[in-house]
Design an enzyme around this catalytic site. Structure first.
Site, mmCIF file in Angstrom:
data_model
loop_
_atom_site.group_PDB
_atom_site.id
_atom_site.type_symbol
_atom_site.label_atom_id
_atom_site.label_comp_id
_atom_site.label_asym_id
_atom_site.label_seq_id
_atom_site.Cartn_x
_atom_site.Cartn_y
_atom_site.Cartn_z
ATOM 1 N N GLY A 60 35.003 42.743 -6.734
ATOM 2 C CA GLY A 60 35.061 41.826 -8.121
ATOM 3 C C GLY A 60 34.924 43.102 -9.075
ATOM 4 N N CYS A 91 33.265 46.348 -1.211
ATOM 5 C CA CYS A 91 33.003 46.677 -2.675
ATOM 6 C C CYS A 91 32.108 46.371 -3.328
ATOM 7 C CB CYS A 91 34.407 46.552 -3.087
ATOM 8 S SG CYS A 91 34.550 47.449 -4.710
ATOM 9 N N TYR A 92 32.143 45.433 -4.252
ATOM 10 C CA TYR A 92 31.024 44.828 -5.187
ATOM 11 C C TYR A 92 29.823 44.078 -4.013
ATOM 12 C CZ TYR A 92 28.795 41.480 -8.211
ATOM 13 O OH TYR A 92 27.817 40.563 -8.853
ATOM 14 N N HIS A 180 38.318 48.684 0.295
ATOM 15 C CA HIS A 180 39.060 47.445 0.658
ATOM 16 C C HIS A 180 39.799 47.492 1.890
ATOM 17 C CE1 HIS A 180 38.390 45.280 -3.155
ATOM 18 N NE2 HIS A 180 38.247 46.598 -3.546
ATOM 19 N N GLU A 182 41.378 45.132 3.288
ATOM 20 C CA GLU A 182 42.326 44.112 3.280
ATOM 21 C C GLU A 182 43.808 44.444 2.898
ATOM 22 O OE1 GLU A 182 39.946 43.355 -0.534
ATOM 23 O OE2 GLU A 182 39.681 44.301 1.208
ATOM 24 N N ASP A 239 57.446 22.511 0.056
ATOM 25 C CA ASP A 239 56.333 22.074 0.003
ATOM 26 C C ASP A 239 55.830 20.641 -0.067
ATOM 27 O OD1 ASP A 239 55.409 24.833 -0.367
ATOM 28 O OD2 ASP A 239 55.322 24.583 -2.408
ATOM 29 N N LYS A 389 52.008 29.462 1.822
ATOM 30 C CA LYS A 389 53.374 29.323 1.834
ATOM 31 C C LYS A 389 54.052 29.312 3.348
ATOM 32 C CE LYS A 389 56.373 28.314 -1.094
ATOM 33 N NZ LYS A 389 56.834 27.107 -1.631
#
Length: 534
Positions: A60, A91-92, A180, A182, A239, A389
């Site tokens: 964050g 991280c944060y 990070h 990810e 969708d 999606k």
């Protein structure tokens, strides 16, 4: 879909506002593990009710030293340890874990942003015993750093500059990564996540779309009474179509679909979509012509948020009227409205922790999330609201929705209203945009590029430029072309076309669409921009 009813272990993400938080969710789901993201400031009861096996504290933009910095609730750490819940701070999230456990976080002497090299110092759960001394490139984004670790923790990796890069306390099952894992800028990040989930947490790979379909059908049957009827708002997009097919499978002919021509559709969209619904999907659909109703309400409106709110309100008015007509026909008024809301819609329509609101930053209100009137008479059914999606496309394939339809590029709920910048009713903006968009999309298809691109479209700009056409000076409209690649719509990169392709398209547009003398290309990624212009 009720998260508590999902037949797999849950990896819960507590969101503290990082632009990458949704990527953690996506990466974990790609490993066939169910993951869900909620506000990092959620109550302890909200967290425990979901019964997660693993909780990840996201990154964050905040500092733990800021008085109002977001944090998890009191009692959270004791609950996690007593229930064997594994924690990972990113991280944060790492800094928050360190501070709340009695360690010390300081402002770093050298802040670390971007690609950094780290080296593994010790045998560890996170990297394995055989990785000691190894190095890897990771993505850092922090100003503060852990200076003193809480009791029981050890540093297992450091950056080149000596900052803490990874910590762990295996006895308490608490772990932390200062970088990070990810993001794609951390090449070995997915391997680290896999090791954490499968070797450390012992999570099973049980998240399957077939189970999602079965669970959704079960929930829909339980929600809709045996004599109740449902309306589905079909937009012609993937969708709403998958949502309608799913609900139809659950309740059959008690589903009543309506397709609204609001005057904001693409070139020949009404004819094409209605043909697909009847010929390929066999869905019972009524088409409502509401062009005048929508455009009269949008006349003079230039603010994009106001456009969305107006369109959302008019849709609901039409659905209410359609429900009333059905009541006269059936002797019973429909109780529910189906919408194809997706997880990114929900995420983008919520505010961030630490903002005085309650989740990640409100990018824009979606007419199927933030644009609905509070006095709406129909109750909502949103069977896709926890899916991305690509997951919706997987579900559609299982439901036998034609592949060609599933590959259609996303189209915004407010339609061309958010692709005409300014007043959509001014001049012939809508008709010009339809023609330009058709030329652009057809050219992409002819070049065999359509399936490589996540979304492509044209935008009508509220400016004119000087040009020369037929040896005469012109003062005509400017249009922009936008094409992006993405996995889920949450982040996107602009698509690199060959110069000859762009040259051909620009010539076709300027020669074939009256009133246009200049074509520009949008080469901005998301972030910093959004995919749509409004």
């Amino acid at each position: 879909m009720d998260p508590k009813e999902v037949k797999s272990e849950l990896v819960l993400i507590l969101d503290y506002g990082s632009q990458y938080t949704h990527l953690i969710t996506r990466r974990i789901r790609s490993l066939s593990v169910f993951s869900l993201c909620i506000s990092g400031t959620s109550s302890l009861s909200a967290i425990t009710a979901l019964n997660p096996s693993v909780v990840i504290l996201s990154g964050g933009p905040h500092s733990v030293h800021t008085p109002d910095s977001p944090s998890f609730p009191d009692g959270f750490l004791d609950w996690a340890q007593s229930n064997g819940v594994v924690l990972l701070g990113i991280c944060y999230g790492l800094q928050l874990l360190v501070q709340r456990l009695g360690g010390e976080v300081r402002v770093g002497h050298t802040q670390e942003y971007g690609r950094m090299e780290i080296h593994v110092d010790k045998p560890s759960d996170l990297f394995g015993n055989d990785r000691v001394g190894s190095k890897q490139v990771v993505w850092m984004s922090h100003g503060d750093e852990a200076a003193v670790l809480p009791p029981g923790f050890q540093v297992v990796a450091r950056s080149q500059q000596g900052a803490v890069a990874a910590i762990e306390n295996p006895s308490r099952k608490f772990y932390g990564l200062q970088y990070h894992p990810e993001v794609t800028h951390t090449p070995e990040g997915m391997e680290t996540l896999k090791r954490f989930l499968f070797d450390v947490c012992k999570v099973a790979t049980e998240w399957k779309m077939e189970d999602v379909m079965e669970e959704e059908i079960k929930v829909i049957k339980e929600t809709v009474g045996p004599d109740e009827h449902v309306i589905c708002a079909l937009s012609g997009g993937v969708d709403s179509t998958v949502a309608a097919t799913l609900v139809h499978k659950a309740i059959g002919d008690r589903l009543h679909c309506v397709f609204v021509d609001n005057g904001l559709l693409r070139y020949k969209e009404r004819e094409r979509v209605m043909g697909t619904f009847k010929k390929d999907l066999h869905l019972p659909v009524v088409c409502v012509d509401a062009v005048d109703q929508f455009l009269s309400k949008l006349k003079g409106v230039t603010d994009p948020e106001m456009k969305r709110k107006i369109i959302g309100k008019e849709f609901i008015c039409i659905f209410d009227a359609f429900a009333h007509e059905l009541e006269q026909k059936l002797g019973k008024k429909p109780s529910y409205l189906v919408q194809g809301t997706l997880y990114p819609d929900v995420i983008e329509s919520c505010p961030p922790p630490g903002s005085g609101r309650t989740h990640s930053h409100t990018i824009k209100s979606h007419h199927n999330v933030g644009g609905l009137p509070k006095d709406m008479k129909l109750k909502l059914i949103e069977p896709l609201k926890l899916l991305f999606k690509d997951e919706v496309r997987q579900l559609g394939k299982i439901l036998n929705v034609p592949e060609g339809f599933l590959k259609r590029h996303p189209f915004p709920g407010p339609g061309l209203a958010v692709r005409v910048l300014g007043d959509v009713t001014e001049g012939d903006a809508l008709e010009i945009l339809r023609q330009v968009d058709e030329i652009f999309i057809q050219s992409i298809k002819d070049a065999g590029l359509y399936d490589e691109i996540w979304q492509a479209f044209a935008v009508f700009l509220p400016i004119r430029s000087v040009g020369v056409q037929g040896d005469q000076r012109t003062h005509s409209h400017v249009v922009a072309l936008r094409a992006v690649t993405s996995q889920d719509g949450m982040t996107a990169d602009w698509y690199y076309f060959e110069h000859k392709f762009l040259d051909d398209v620009a010539r076709k547009i300027c020669n074939g669409v009256r009133g246009v003398n200049r074509v520009v290309q949008d080469i901005t990624s998301k972030p910093p921009s959004t995919i749509e212009w409004e």
